[in-house]
Design an enzyme around this catalytic site. Structure first.
Site, PDB file in Angstrom:
ATOM      1  N   ALA A   1      -7.349  -1.276  -6.685  1.00  0.00           N
ATOM      2  CA  ALA A   1      -6.723  -0.896  -5.408  1.00  0.00           C
ATOM      3  C   ALA A   1      -5.597  -1.830  -4.982  1.00  0.00           C
ATOM      4  O   ALA A   1      -5.115  -1.742  -3.859  1.00  0.00           O
ATOM      5  CB  ALA A   1      -7.750  -0.755  -4.290  1.00  0.00           C
ATOM      6  N   SER A   2      -5.131  -2.686  -5.897  1.00  0.00           N
ATOM      7  CA  SER A   2      -3.984  -3.544  -5.567  1.00  0.00           C
ATOM      8  C   SER A   2      -2.684  -2.749  -5.586  1.00  0.00           C
ATOM      9  O   SER A   2      -1.695  -3.148  -4.979  1.00  0.00           O
ATOM     10  CB  SER A   2      -3.894  -4.730  -6.531  1.00  0.00           C
TER      11      SER A   2
ATOM     12  N   SER B   1      -7.396  -5.840 -16.291  1.00  0.00           N
ATOM     13  CA  SER B   1      -7.329  -6.904 -17.300  1.00  0.00           C
ATOM     14  C   SER B   1      -7.620  -8.268 -16.678  1.00  0.00           C
ATOM     15  O   SER B   1      -6.728  -9.088 -16.529  1.00  0.00           O
ATOM     16  CB  SER B   1      -5.987  -6.887 -18.039  1.00  0.00           C
TER      17      SER B   1
ATOM     18  N   SER C   1      -1.515   1.262 -10.527  1.00  0.00           N
ATOM     19  CA  SER C   1      -1.183   2.609 -11.018  1.00  0.00           C
ATOM     20  C   SER C   1      -0.092   3.250 -10.175  1.00  0.00           C
ATOM     21  O   SER C   1       0.834   3.875 -10.712  1.00  0.00           O
ATOM     22  CB  SER C   1      -2.430   3.495 -11.029  1.00  0.00           C
TER      23      SER C   1
END
Length: 194
Positions: free
Chosen positions: A35-36, A106, A39
């Site tokens: 949610a940073s 990651s 995407s």
């Protein structure tokens, strides 16, 4: 190492592809908490590149887990294998002359370093999509933080599993301070794309 397998040299080189397309192939590795905005940002940047006639493709963590990596879980070993596989796929995209945008949490520095070492100097740009756990938890578009806090999701990065922030990212995209559009402009400037 598998025996009796020899790398087959391609008849068209990466340099020839780059010359034909007029772009430098590169991996832009978006890393950050769930949610940073990884995407969202990768896709917005992909749109900006497309509008500038650049050849790019987004490899998204959730999408990859629907196919190529659907046999992996979220324990540490599975996370490492997830990143190893996507690193190899990203390397193929670079060889094809593409700009590849990878949106993966990651969480481990060592895994990101392994991917960096797969490609030539300058072909890996670590883009740290920076947002606090609190901000990500507030956004929580998939409801994952709440589930993790209730213990329904084990090994959830930022809650019950670690996230190792990049120490020397090529670019930091602070999605708490800047809009997606502003972050895209920062990326275009970083890649020297008008």
């Amino acid at each position: 190492m598998v025996e009796n397998i020899v790398w087959h040299q391609a008849s068209v080189t990466k340099q020839e592809r780059e010359q034909q397309s007029g772009q430098k192939s590169v991996i832009v590795w978006f890393t950050g908490l769930s949610a940073s905005g990884k995407s969202t940002l990768a896709n917005a940047f992909n749109r900006a590149l497309f509008e500038r006639n650049k050849q790019a493709y987004v490899l998204d963590g959730d999408n990859i887990r629907h196919g190529l990596n659907n046999d992996l879980g979220f324990d540490e070993d599975s996370r490492k294998e997830n990143i190893r596989r996507i690193g190899e796929v990203a390397k193929l995209f670079v060889d094809s002359g593409q700009i590849v945008l990878t949106a993966f949490i990651s969480p481990y520095r060592a895994d990101r370093q392994i991917v960096r070492e797969l490609v030539e100097e300058g072909e890996f740009i670590e883009a740290y999509v920076k947002a606090s756990v609190e901000a990500c938890s507030e956004r929580d578009p998939k409801g994952l933080y709440e589930k993790a806090k209730r213990g329904e999701i084990p090994n959830f990065t930022g809650v019950s599993a670690p996230y190792e922030e990049p120490e020397n990212a090529e670019i930091i995209l602070d999605t708490e301070r800047y809009s997606i559009e502003e972050c895209v402009e920062q990326l275009l400037a970083k890649l020297n794309i008008a």
